[in-house]
Design an enzyme around this catalytic site. Structure first.
Site, mmCIF file in Angstrom:
data_model
loop_
_atom_site.group_PDB
_atom_site.id
_atom_site.type_symbol
_atom_site.label_atom_id
_atom_site.label_comp_id
_atom_site.label_asym_id
_atom_site.label_seq_id
_atom_site.Cartn_x
_atom_site.Cartn_y
_atom_site.Cartn_z
ATOM 1 N N SER A 103 -20.429 4.366 -17.682
ATOM 2 C CA SER A 103 -19.995 5.723 -18.051
ATOM 3 C C SER A 103 -20.940 6.265 -19.116
ATOM 4 O O SER A 103 -21.923 5.615 -19.455
ATOM 5 C CB SER A 103 -18.549 5.697 -18.523
ATOM 6 O OG SER A 103 -18.489 4.912 -19.678
ATOM 7 N N GLU A 122 -28.141 18.667 -17.468
ATOM 8 C CA GLU A 122 -27.407 18.915 -16.218
ATOM 9 C C GLU A 122 -25.977 19.280 -16.540
ATOM 10 O O GLU A 122 -25.507 19.041 -17.642
ATOM 11 C CB GLU A 122 -27.355 17.624 -15.382
ATOM 12 C CG GLU A 122 -28.652 17.246 -14.767
ATOM 13 C CD GLU A 122 -28.591 15.863 -14.126
ATOM 14 O OE1 GLU A 122 -27.485 15.385 -13.831
ATOM 15 O OE2 GLU A 122 -29.662 15.297 -13.947
ATOM 16 N N CYS A 132 17.991 40.919 -7.129
ATOM 17 C CA CYS A 132 19.158 41.297 -6.315
ATOM 18 C C CYS A 132 20.456 40.729 -6.856
ATOM 19 O O CYS A 132 21.509 40.941 -6.260
ATOM 20 C CB CYS A 132 18.957 40.841 -4.875
ATOM 21 S SG CYS A 132 19.168 39.072 -4.692
ATOM 22 N N CYS A 149 16.429 31.966 -4.660
ATOM 23 C CA CYS A 149 17.478 32.971 -4.498
ATOM 24 C C CYS A 149 18.018 32.831 -3.077
ATOM 25 O O CYS A 149 17.253 32.822 -2.118
ATOM 26 C CB CYS A 149 16.888 34.364 -4.704
ATOM 27 S SG CYS A 149 17.949 35.658 -4.080
ATOM 28 N N ASP A 197 0.813 -1.206 0.000
ATOM 29 C CA ASP A 197 0.000 0.000 0.000
ATOM 30 C C ASP A 197 0.845 1.255 0.000
ATOM 31 O O ASP A 197 0.493 2.258 -0.609
ATOM 32 C CB ASP A 197 -0.943 0.017 1.214
ATOM 33 C CG ASP A 197 -1.972 -1.071 1.094
ATOM 34 O OD1 ASP A 197 -2.175 -1.558 -0.027
ATOM 35 O OD2 ASP A 197 -2.564 -1.445 2.117
ATOM 36 N N LYS A 242 -19.241 17.159 -24.342
ATOM 37 C CA LYS A 242 -18.017 17.659 -23.704
ATOM 38 C C LYS A 242 -17.583 18.974 -24.331
ATOM 39 O O LYS A 242 -17.569 19.105 -25.559
ATOM 40 C CB LYS A 242 -16.891 16.632 -23.894
ATOM 41 C CG LYS A 242 -17.165 15.301 -23.215
ATOM 42 C CD LYS A 242 -16.504 15.206 -21.878
ATOM 43 C CE LYS A 242 -15.064 14.797 -22.055
ATOM 44 N NZ LYS A 242 -14.425 14.465 -20.781
ATOM 45 N N LYS A 283 -21.987 18.647 -16.264
ATOM 46 C CA LYS A 283 -21.124 17.478 -16.091
ATOM 47 C C LYS A 283 -19.985 17.903 -15.165
ATOM 48 O O LYS A 283 -19.057 18.598 -15.576
ATOM 49 C CB LYS A 283 -20.582 16.998 -17.436
ATOM 50 C CG LYS A 283 -19.850 15.682 -17.332
ATOM 51 C CD LYS A 283 -19.573 15.093 -18.696
ATOM 52 C CE LYS A 283 -19.003 13.701 -18.639
ATOM 53 N NZ LYS A 283 -17.905 13.482 -17.747
ATOM 54 N N ASP A 304 -16.772 17.967 -12.970
ATOM 55 C CA ASP A 304 -15.471 17.350 -13.182
ATOM 56 C C ASP A 304 -14.892 16.946 -11.830
ATOM 57 O O ASP A 304 -14.074 17.641 -11.248
ATOM 58 C CB ASP A 304 -14.547 18.349 -13.901
ATOM 59 C CG ASP A 304 -13.410 17.638 -14.582
ATOM 60 O OD1 ASP A 304 -13.412 16.392 -14.609
ATOM 61 O OD2 ASP A 304 -12.517 18.326 -15.096
ATOM 62 N N TYR A 349 -26.902 13.169 -8.262
ATOM 63 C CA TYR A 349 -27.748 13.279 -9.453
ATOM 64 C C TYR A 349 -28.436 11.996 -9.903
ATOM 65 O O TYR A 349 -29.002 11.956 -10.989
ATOM 66 C CB TYR A 349 -26.957 13.864 -10.615
ATOM 67 C CG TYR A 349 -25.597 13.220 -10.846
ATOM 68 C CD1 TYR A 349 -25.493 11.886 -11.205
ATOM 69 C CD2 TYR A 349 -24.429 13.954 -10.690
ATOM 70 C CE1 TYR A 349 -24.253 11.306 -11.417
ATOM 71 C CE2 TYR A 349 -23.189 13.384 -10.898
ATOM 72 C CZ TYR A 349 -23.102 12.055 -11.261
ATOM 73 O OH TYR A 349 -21.885 11.490 -11.459
ATOM 74 N N CYS A 360 19.448 35.943 -9.375
ATOM 75 C CA CYS A 360 18.155 36.523 -9.042
ATOM 76 C C CYS A 360 17.907 37.786 -9.884
ATOM 77 O O CYS A 360 18.782 38.651 -9.961
ATOM 78 C CB CYS A 360 18.125 36.857 -7.555
ATOM 79 S SG CYS A 360 16.623 37.718 -7.072
ATOM 80 N N CYS A 364 17.490 40.346 -0.302
ATOM 81 C CA CYS A 364 16.766 40.379 -1.582
ATOM 82 C C CYS A 364 15.411 41.066 -1.346
ATOM 83 O O CYS A 364 14.582 40.569 -0.571
ATOM 84 C CB CYS A 364 16.589 38.955 -2.073
ATOM 85 S SG CYS A 364 15.669 38.844 -3.603
HETATM 86 S S1 IVH Z 1 -25.044 10.499 -14.956
HETATM 87 C C1 IVH Z 1 -24.767 5.859 -16.361
HETATM 88 N N1 IVH Z 1 -24.788 13.029 -14.498
HETATM 89 O O1 IVH Z 1 -19.530 11.611 -15.765
HETATM 90 C C2 IVH Z 1 -23.925 7.017 -16.038
HETATM 91 N N2 IVH Z 1 -22.804 11.713 -14.662
HETATM 92 O O2 IVH Z 1 -18.653 10.060 -18.104
HETATM 93 C C3 IVH Z 1 -24.759 8.026 -15.319
HETATM 94 N N3 IVH Z 1 -20.753 12.987 -14.271
HETATM 95 O O3 IVH Z 1 -19.101 8.525 -14.178
HETATM 96 C C4 IVH Z 1 -23.968 9.182 -15.005
HETATM 97 N N4 IVH Z 1 -21.699 14.928 -13.927
HETATM 98 O O4 IVH Z 1 -18.758 10.626 -12.805
HETATM 99 C C5 IVH Z 1 -24.141 11.865 -14.681
HETATM 100 N N5 IVH Z 1 -24.733 15.298 -14.055
HETATM 101 C C6 IVH Z 1 -24.095 14.143 -14.238
HETATM 102 C C7 IVH Z 1 -22.680 14.040 -14.174
HETATM 103 C C8 IVH Z 1 -22.080 12.798 -14.394
HETATM 104 C C9 IVH Z 1 -20.560 14.264 -13.982
HETATM 105 C C10 IVH Z 1 -19.668 11.996 -14.440
HETATM 106 C C11 IVH Z 1 -19.875 10.733 -13.659
HETATM 107 C C12 IVH Z 1 -19.794 9.623 -14.667
HETATM 108 C C13 IVH Z 1 -19.072 10.275 -15.791
HETATM 109 C C14 IVH Z 1 -19.435 9.605 -17.085
#
Ligand code: IVH
Length: 670
Positions: free
Chosen positions: A83, A113, A412, A427, A38, A315, A115, A117, A224, A409, A433
């Protein structure tokens, strides 16, 4: 560690981990302990956070595209965590709609909605109580990060209202940009490597062993998606509203974080709105997610192997422009750290004009092979500071000069050094300085330190230029007349400043200690030191061993403190500040009397009844002190499972009593 060393170390660690991982998973045997495995993994993860550019595409930290590690228990998802398929144009959204229309021949309502990050999380609630929080992992199995998730304030531990008895809620955990910036400033102050972006920091934070550190980072969440039996909603939008009633932080409608729509036109409108405005959000998003609202329609549409047909991600493209590199400036910080900054031909990018971009350090300049007059690509994705991501070498002027990092530097002329294990240049002319001298005063008066009202960086510049102030102590010798003589200083502001200085004499010791600007001593360590030693005199008398007894003070900080107080000029500065009435005595945190009064205990390993933080809390509540590493002053080692062999050996060698969790509980009960 410079970046070349980091790259080699990432390769080396990846190879070792892959080797042991194969032994363990494929051959069902192991040559090293879980703990050793780990910690290798942890070292690699940390390096990958600091140097994401060197992360191998098949790094052992992201097995099967996920993030399984052995440090947390692996949990199989009750519903796979899929995903989303990505799109980048209106055309692709239209194609998606056409596919939907083939399978559902009725009106379709969509929900748009943001997305987020961040890091996906699935949280299970049983009878209204948070029971388990699991990362996405490889989609089928994730890691149990319940203890860490419980530290996130926007995630309720128990629910209110009319919630289903057993369900899972999914969402995103993220680090707000302001928190990310303040963590990085703190790291910069302590000369620690900075984190690359909020998402990596959130992901790294969620997998930390010490949930206390997780709590201090300020993670946040948006939920969500709801999964489970007995959810009485007909669609996604309604479920999200209900989740809000149960106590979750969900995307808000008035802020346009979520919106019901009926047409592609409205969807594109939402996308356009956020493409333009995303940089003004307090957190990072990398696109928009569009979902079919109605659950029955979702079921009809079903899934492909990887993603639901009822949802799609749009995206945003990272905003990138090309502009000319005019020159490189070098800034000198209060610690003497040199930061190269690119001056660019001003260019519009994501709604703002960009004139400058950080170049981080010499390695970055080398990696980009920058030449003066180069046409560089500047990007502002989710990131806060625009960065140079590449060079259009075709446009390089024939005589262009390569940029060589400076060796003295820029202010100075002092020599620059590169310290062992650090990426940046410094420096060495610490005492004379100007930016270092002024920077130290500016740090002393800053809000989190002595917080001197009426005194800003510009006034410090003036005072320094007029040779009125060269140390923090000089501030307290300033007279009303001297201040009135300064440009732009009227009676009222002079009085304000003097009053601010007077008030600063009430600022508690822990903040004064932070204000002294000892390298690596940030706000938290200053607080711990002040509470442990109670006064500057006792702190100055402390030996290396005394210092590392303090919770969270390791060897690097201890050495820096010893070096700082060993300097006679610093001793004189402190004497002068004392004479002026600055607080150098604080409240030694009163520990309750109890079985551990006067005892120093080091807690190490994994425990079954309590977690480490709870044990440390119990020690303090019963009069003991928590030590961070074993020394001759340690009274007990409270040893859990998977403890590092070297710690154990040191305890045995020094004759420190080793007690188990059971023994500890017995001692408490007595
Ligand atoms: S819905 C079946 N809603 O995007 C997947 N995902 O590329 C349902 N994410 O793993 C996901 N904002 O981590 C959903 N408003 C949103 C999101 C969202 C970010 C991420 C999420 C997912 C990834 C998929």
């Amino acid at each position: 560690m410079n970046s070349e060393q980091a790259q080699q170390e990432i390769l080396r660690l990846s190879e070792i981990i892959n080797f042991h991982s194969h032994l363990y998973y494929v051959e069902s045997r192991s040559e090293i302990s879980d703990f050793e495995f780990d910690s290798l993994l942890k070292q690699l993860q940390e390096l990958e956070i600091q140097f994401p550019q060197f992360t191998l595409s098949n790094s052992p930290t992201k097995r099967v595209g996920g993030d399984l590690t052995k440090r947390f228990e692996t949990v199989t998802h009750r519903y796979p965590m899929l995903s989303l398929s990505n799109t980048y144009s209106e055309e692709e959204i239209l194609e998606w709609e056409n596919r939907i229309k083939k399978l559902v021949d009725e009106e379709v309502e969509y929900v748009c909605e943001l997305k987020y990050d961040g890091v996906a999380i699935g949280i299970r609630y049983e009878n209204g109580q948070l029971s388990k929080a699991v990362t996405r992992g490889d989609g089928a199995k994730g890691e149990d990060v319940t203890n860490n998730v419980k530290t996130i304030r926007t995630i309720p531990l128990s629910l209110k209202g009319d919630f289903p008895s057993d369900f899972e809620i999914r969402g995103e955990i993220f680090l707000p940009i302001a928190k990310f910036n303040s963590i990085n400033s703190e790291r910069e102050l302590k000369s620690e490597p900075m984190f690359a972006n909020p998402r990596n920091t959130a992901s790294g934070t969620l997998k930390m062993q010490d949930s206390k550190v997780v709590a201090s980072r300020g993670l946040d969440s948006f939920l969500y998606g709801i999964y489970g039996e007995g959810i009485n909603s007909t669609g996604h939008f309604e479920s999200v509203q209900k989740a809000a009633e149960w106590g979750f932080k969900v995307p808000a409608t008035p802020l346009r974080f979520i919106e019901k729509t009926n047409s592609i036109k409205e969807i594109m409108n939402f996308i356009e709105f956020w493409n333009t405005n995303r940089l003004s959000l307090p957190f990072e998003i990398d696109g928009v997610v569009v979902k079919v609202n109605n659950y029955e329609q979702q079921t009809k549409l079903g899934f492909t192997a990887k993603s639901p047909r009822w949802a799609i991600a749009y995206k945003f493209k990272a905003t990138r422009v090309e502009t000319e590199l005019l020159s490189v400036d070098y800034q000198v910080g209060r610690t003497g750290a040199i930061t190269p900054v690119a001056n660019l031909l001003p260019v519009q990018l994501g709604g703002t004009t960009v004139k400058r971009a950080s170049l981080h350090n010499a390695d970055q300049i080398e990696k980009l092979d920058l030449h003066l007059g180069d046409f560089v690509y500047v990007e502002k994705g989710g990131e806060i500071i625009p960065k140079i991501v590449g060079v259009n070498t075709e446009k390089r002027p024939s005589e262009a000069q390569k940029i060589n990092f400076i060796s003295t530097c820029p202010v100075c002329n002092g020599l620059l050094t590169r310290k062992e294990g650090e990426v940046g240049h410094f420096c060495v002319n610490e005492k004379f300085c100007p930016p270092q001298v002024k920077g130290k005063i500016e740090h002393f008066i800053s809000r989190k330190a002595l917080n001197i009202d009426g005194l800003g960086d510009e006034t410090v510049d003036l005072l320094y230029e007029k040779k009125l102030v060269t140390t923090a102590a000089d501030l307290y010798d300033l007279t009303f007349d001297q201040l009135l003589n300064l440009d732009r200083m009227a009676e009222k502001s002079a009085n304000n400043l003097l009053f601010g200085l007077e008030l600063s004499k009430k600022i508690p010791f822990e903040r004064v200690l932070f204000g002294l600007g000892i390298r690596f001593v940030g706000e938290t360590s200053a607080k711990k030191l002040a509470r442990h030693f109670g006064s500057i005199d006792d702190l100055m008398k402390a030996s290396y061993d005394d210092l590392i007894e303090v919770d969270e003070i390791g060897g690097k900080i201890a050495n820096s403190i010893l070096e700082f107080f060993g300097d006679t000029e610093i001793q004189q500065l402190i004497d002068r500040l004392k004479e002026k009435g600055i607080q150098f005595i604080g409240e030694k945190k009163e520990f309750n009397k109890g079985v551990f009064t006067g005892k120093i205990i080091v807690v190490s390993g994994v425990f079954s009844v309590f977690n480490r933080d709870e044990l440390k809390e119990l020690i303090e509540q019963h009069g003991g002190k928590n030590g961070s590493s074993i020394s001759s002053k340690t009274d007990f080692l409270l040893a859990g499972e998977n403890m590092g062999p070297s710690k154990l050996k040191k305890a045995v060698d020094l004759g420190v009593a080793i007690i188990s969790e059971d023994d500890f509980v017995k001692l408490l009960n007595n």
